[in-house]
Motif scaffolding. Structure first.
Motif, short mmCIF file in Angstrom:
data_model
loop_
_atom_site.label_atom_id
_atom_site.label_comp_id
_atom_site.label_asym_id
_atom_site.label_seq_id
_atom_site.Cartn_x
_atom_site.Cartn_y
_atom_site.Cartn_z
N LYS A 158 0.83 -1.21 0.00
CA LYS A 158 0.00 0.00 0.00
C LYS A 158 0.86 1.26 0.00
CE LYS A 158 -4.33 -1.15 0.07
NZ LYS A 158 -5.24 -0.77 -0.99
N ILE A 159 1.96 1.22 0.74
CA ILE A 159 2.87 2.36 0.77
C ILE A 159 3.46 2.58 -0.61
CG2 ILE A 159 5.11 3.15 1.66
CD1 ILE A 159 4.33 1.84 4.35
N LYS A 160 3.85 1.51 -1.27
CA LYS A 160 4.41 1.62 -2.63
C LYS A 160 3.37 2.18 -3.59
CE LYS A 160 7.58 -0.19 -5.68
NZ LYS A 160 8.91 0.33 -5.69
N ASP A 161 2.12 1.72 -3.48
CA ASP A 161 1.03 2.27 -4.31
C ASP A 161 0.89 3.77 -4.11
OD1 ASP A 161 0.47 -0.26 -5.28
OD2 ASP A 161 -1.30 -0.56 -4.01
N LYS A 162 0.96 4.21 -2.85
CA LYS A 162 0.84 5.64 -2.55
C LYS A 162 2.02 6.41 -3.13
CE LYS A 162 -1.52 8.84 -0.51
NZ LYS A 162 -2.89 9.15 -0.91
N ASP A 163 3.23 5.82 -3.05
CA ASP A 163 4.41 6.47 -3.63
C ASP A 163 4.23 6.66 -5.13
OD1 ASP A 163 5.67 6.56 -1.18
OD2 ASP A 163 6.90 4.77 -1.54
N ILE A 164 3.73 5.65 -5.80
CA ILE A 164 3.50 5.72 -7.25
C ILE A 164 2.45 6.79 -7.56
CG2 ILE A 164 2.58 4.47 -9.24
CD1 ILE A 164 3.95 1.94 -8.00
N GLU A 165 1.39 6.84 -6.76
CA GLU A 165 0.34 7.82 -6.96
C GLU A 165 0.87 9.25 -6.79
OE1 GLU A 165 -3.47 9.37 -4.42
OE2 GLU A 165 -3.09 7.21 -4.42
N LEU A 166 1.77 9.44 -5.84
CA LEU A 166 2.27 10.78 -5.54
C LEU A 166 3.38 11.25 -6.48
CD1 LEU A 166 2.27 10.75 -1.64
CD2 LEU A 166 0.64 11.85 -3.18
N ARG A 167 3.87 10.35 -7.34
CA ARG A 167 4.90 10.76 -8.29
C ARG A 167 4.41 11.86 -9.23
NH1 ARG A 167 7.17 5.13 -10.62
NH2 ARG A 167 7.91 4.32 -8.64
N THR A 168 3.13 11.77 -9.58
CA THR A 168 2.60 12.70 -10.57
C THR A 168 2.02 13.96 -9.98
OG1 THR A 168 0.47 11.55 -10.52
CG2 THR A 168 2.07 10.84 -12.18
N LYS A 169 1.78 13.97 -8.68
CA LYS A 169 1.24 15.19 -8.08
C LYS A 169 2.06 15.61 -6.88
CE LYS A 169 -2.61 12.41 -6.60
NZ LYS A 169 -3.95 12.32 -6.19
N GLU A 170 2.06 16.88 -6.63
CA GLU A 170 2.83 17.44 -5.52
C GLU A 170 1.98 17.42 -4.27
OE1 GLU A 170 6.00 18.79 -3.58
OE2 GLU A 170 5.99 18.28 -5.69
N ASP A 171 2.51 16.85 -3.21
CA ASP A 171 1.82 16.79 -1.93
C ASP A 171 2.75 17.42 -0.89
OD1 ASP A 171 0.33 16.24 0.30
OD2 ASP A 171 -0.05 14.15 -0.22
N ASP A 211 4.56 15.75 4.90
CA ASP A 211 5.78 14.96 5.08
C ASP A 211 5.46 13.47 4.97
OD1 ASP A 211 4.50 14.45 7.48
OD2 ASP A 211 6.21 14.92 8.74
N ASP A 212 6.50 12.65 4.87
CA ASP A 212 6.36 11.22 4.60
C ASP A 212 5.55 10.51 5.67
OD1 ASP A 212 7.01 8.99 2.85
OD2 ASP A 212 8.28 8.27 4.50
N ASP A 213 5.82 10.77 6.94
CA ASP A 213 5.10 10.08 8.01
C ASP A 213 3.61 10.41 8.00
OD1 ASP A 213 7.21 8.63 8.92
OD2 ASP A 213 7.52 9.76 10.77
N THR A 214 3.25 11.65 7.70
CA THR A 214 1.84 12.03 7.65
C THR A 214 1.13 11.26 6.55
OG1 THR A 214 2.43 14.24 8.44
CG2 THR A 214 0.26 13.98 7.45
N ILE A 215 1.76 11.13 5.41
CA ILE A 215 1.18 10.38 4.30
C ILE A 215 1.03 8.91 4.68
CG2 ILE A 215 1.59 9.57 1.93
CD1 ILE A 215 3.04 12.30 1.49
N LEU A 216 2.05 8.35 5.31
CA LEU A 216 2.00 6.94 5.68
C LEU A 216 0.97 6.67 6.78
CD1 LEU A 216 5.76 5.92 5.55
CD2 LEU A 216 4.02 5.76 3.80
N ILE A 217 0.81 7.60 7.70
CA ILE A 217 -0.22 7.44 8.73
C ILE A 217 -1.60 7.43 8.09
CG2 ILE A 217 -1.35 8.63 10.68
CD1 ILE A 217 1.51 9.44 11.57
N ASP A 218 -1.81 8.29 7.10
CA ASP A 218 -3.07 8.32 6.37
C ASP A 218 -3.33 6.97 5.70
OD1 ASP A 218 -5.41 9.62 5.38
OD2 ASP A 218 -4.40 9.87 3.44
N VAL A 219 -2.31 6.41 5.07
CA VAL A 219 -2.43 5.09 4.41
C VAL A 219 -2.78 4.03 5.45
CG1 VAL A 219 -1.14 3.27 3.22
CG2 VAL A 219 -0.92 5.64 2.47
N LEU A 220 -2.09 4.03 6.57
CA LEU A 220 -2.33 3.03 7.61
C LEU A 220 -3.72 3.17 8.23
CD1 LEU A 220 1.16 3.04 9.36
CD2 LEU A 220 0.20 1.22 7.95
N GLN A 221 -4.18 4.41 8.40
CA GLN A 221 -5.51 4.62 8.96
C GLN A 221 -6.58 4.08 8.02
OE1 GLN A 221 -5.42 8.86 9.74
NE2 GLN A 221 -5.12 8.50 11.94
#
Length: 150
Positions: A31-44, A47-57
């Motif tokens: 799931k983290i890798k999927d999110k990384d791929i998704e964020l390649r095309t858009k600017e977010d 920070d990394d931990d905030t994004i990962l916490i969102d994925v985990l939630q």
């Protein structure tokens, strides 16, 4: 930092021969890798931990919903597997605030924004998520905000 912790947990689970934990950590990393791929095309700007916490939630919420559905359908073995995954996912999430602490935050935000009715629910929820989104279960917070505003 969460990313490194999950990778280390996966390696430890593989070395220990814990298949369930290995599968759960692989799922998290996928799931983290999927999110990384998704964020390649858009600017977010987060920070990394905030994004990962969102994925985990989101993963934890999906597991809770699956557990409820499996238990209501009498599929206890599938519910047990989901509970194992949920336990692993929750290990990597920061500690969640209690309902009392969440209610106190909601009261403070409500007062600060001058919210006085259900029409202000979106503003209160938005501010709550912006300030404390990583430490609050927003589905529980929604019910608490409704109660505070009604």
């Amino acid at each position: 930092m969460i990313r490194d912790t999950v990778k280390a947990a996966q390696i430890a689970a593989m070395k220990a021969g814990d298949k369930d934990r290995t599968a759960a950590t692989r799922s998290i990393l996928a799931k983290i890798k999927d999110k990384d791929i998704e964020l390649r095309t858009k600017e977010d700007g987060r920070d990394d931990d905030t994004i990962l916490i969102d994925v985990l939630q989101k993963m934890a919420k999906q597991r809770r919903e699956s557990i409820d559905m499996f238990e209501s359908g009498g599929r206890t073995e599938l519910a047990a597997a989901e509970k194992l995954e949920l336990a692993v996912i929750e290990e990597f999430l920061p500690a969640q605030l209690s309902d009392e602490e969440t209610a106190a935050l909601i009261t403070g935000i409500k007062t600060e924004l001058g919210a006085d009715g259900m029409k202000d629910m979106g503003r209160v929820m938005g501010e709550l998520k912006k300030r404390h989104g990583t430490e609050i279960d927003m589905s529980k917070a929604s019910a608490l905000v409704k109660a505070a505003l009604s």
